[in-house]
Design a protein around this motif. Structure first.
Motif, mmCIF file in Angstrom:
data_model
loop_
_atom_site.group_PDB
_atom_site.id
_atom_site.type_symbol
_atom_site.label_atom_id
_atom_site.label_comp_id
_atom_site.label_asym_id
_atom_site.label_seq_id
_atom_site.Cartn_x
_atom_site.Cartn_y
_atom_site.Cartn_z
ATOM 1 N N PRO A 10 77.409 -26.104 -8.397
ATOM 2 C CA PRO A 10 78.101 -24.800 -8.070
ATOM 3 C C PRO A 10 79.479 -25.031 -7.959
ATOM 4 O O PRO A 10 80.416 -24.188 -7.935
ATOM 5 N N THR A 11 80.008 -26.153 -7.577
ATOM 6 C CA THR A 11 81.397 -26.498 -7.467
ATOM 7 C C THR A 11 82.225 -26.593 -8.632
ATOM 8 O O THR A 11 83.025 -25.793 -8.747
ATOM 9 N N ILE A 12 81.610 -27.024 -9.569
ATOM 10 C CA ILE A 12 81.992 -27.036 -10.874
ATOM 11 C C ILE A 12 82.043 -25.653 -11.461
ATOM 12 O O ILE A 12 82.958 -25.114 -12.263
ATOM 13 N N ALA A 13 80.850 -24.744 -11.156
ATOM 14 C CA ALA A 13 80.699 -23.616 -11.668
ATOM 15 C C ALA A 13 81.901 -22.559 -11.050
ATOM 16 O O ALA A 13 82.081 -21.684 -11.808
ATOM 17 N N ILE A 14 82.173 -22.868 -9.871
ATOM 18 C CA ILE A 14 83.493 -22.027 -9.413
ATOM 19 C C ILE A 14 84.683 -22.312 -10.192
ATOM 20 O O ILE A 14 85.397 -21.174 -10.494
ATOM 21 N N GLY A 15 84.849 -23.201 -10.506
ATOM 22 C CA GLY A 15 85.917 -23.651 -11.461
ATOM 23 C C GLY A 15 86.144 -23.154 -12.836
ATOM 24 O O GLY A 15 86.877 -22.966 -13.606
#
Length: 344
Positions: A10-15
């Motif tokens: 999810p951290t990568i997905a936010i970016g």
């Protein structure tokens, strides 16, 4: 381990999430889903790593957990520094995405470093005695309701002063004319100071005992709430007053945060400690700390004074102190020998 692995996605997905202009309402929906997933994973990881240190160290638990929390704060300082840099006017609008992608990749890398970690000594002993339960909730709710209540209040108070000086502080700083990057830098100052003194307070807890230390921290938080917010309620507010406001709140919060996790862990036996601590910390920080910026803004708007949020901090600190005094001692079964050896 799963929490550490999953949080990266999810951290990568936010970016990588497209903007509102591109996909409309789906953009904030994806963002909220990603943030909730991060929160669930954080609840497990934060508790687990604290318990790992607590259960494996017979001495100097306060010092070790202080270092652990301090290192986490330094990580937040790094993230904040990147945020301040990428929020500068000279950067392209999409630059804020870079830290999220970078952070997500880092979490995936840490998973492979940590995947061979062994269980704690306390857990192994409990497992050998066949005390481990796959479904500890019934046991917890029947025997440890008071301990869960105390833990939720304490967990909520651990980051409440920091949230007031940073997240809610952002609103105040902007109203005083500071830019986004300048507000973030003020947040960094608060967190750096927080990281430095948490280690000291962890050592102090080892010397005077965790029960006594928690009472000291909550009492000081009650006493400093009014003076801290008075500094930012005067007609003219200087940068010295702002830094003093930050320093006072962060200092009060660090006293509690330096030993809160070992104290909470001490309220539960090994076979249900992880579940109970994780639940209490996650719920407490979500319901109390997480809502604090919103509550503070509501009180400020309702009463028309920057002094108003002090009432919320004093109320929670007083509730925590009374819970520790009247319920904490009764709820505690002194399950951690190293904690119980400290004077109460």
């Amino acid at each position: 381990l799963w929490s550490l692995l999953i949080v990266g996605f999810p951290t990568i997905a936010i970016g990588l999430t497209p903007s509102y202009d591109s996909i409309g309402l789906w953009a904030p929906c994806i963002l909220i889903l990603c943030r909730l997933t991060q929160g669930f994973c954080m609840g497990a990881e934060y508790t687990g790593v604290n318990l790992y240190i607590t259960e494996n160290n017979s001495q100097k638990i306060g010092k070790q957990t202080g270092i652990l929390i301090s290192s986490g704060v330094y990580g937040a300082v790094l993230a904040t520094a990147l945020g301040a840099f990428f929020a500068m006017g000279i950067m392209p609008k999409w630059a804020w995405r870079i830290p999220f992608v970078f952070g997500g990749i880092c979490s995936l890398g840490i998973y492979f470093i940590r995947k061979n970690i062994q269980e704690t000594n306390d857990f192994k002993e409990s497992k050998n005695r066949k005390e481990i339960s796959n479904f500890p909730w019934k046991h917890l709710l029947l025997k440890y309701k008071k301990a869960i209540f105390v833990s939720i209040i304490i967990a909520g108070l651990t980051t409440l002063p920091l949230y007031l000086s940073t997240i809610f502080g952002n609103r105040l700083f902007k109203e005083m004319g500071y830019s986004t990057s300048e507000s973030i830098l003020l947040n960094m100052a608060a967190m750096i100071f927080n990281a430095i003194i948490i280690t000291y307070y962890g050592k102090l807890a080892d010397r005077i005992g965790f029960h006594r230390h928690m009472i000291l921290g909550t009492a000081i938080t009650v006493l400093v709430g009014g003076p801290a917010f008075y500094l930012i309620s005067t007609p003219t507010i200087t940068i010295v007053q702002i830094y003093s406001f930050i320093t006072i709140l962060v200092s009060a919060g660090a006293i509690i945060n330096g030993c809160a996790m070992p104290y909470i862990a001490n309220l539960f036996p090994t076979h249900c400690r992880y579940s109970a601590t994780s639940f209490s910390v996650t719920v407490g920080q979500a319901l109390i700390s997480g809502t604090t910026p919103l509550v503070a803004s509501y009180l400020t708007d309702t009463f028309g004074s920057n002094m108003a949020p002090a009432l919320w901090m004093i109320f929670i600190a007083l509730l925590a102190m009374l819970s520790i005094l009247f319920l904490g001692k009764e709820a505690s079964s002194l399950h951690l020998k190293s904690v119980s050896a400290s004077p109460k």
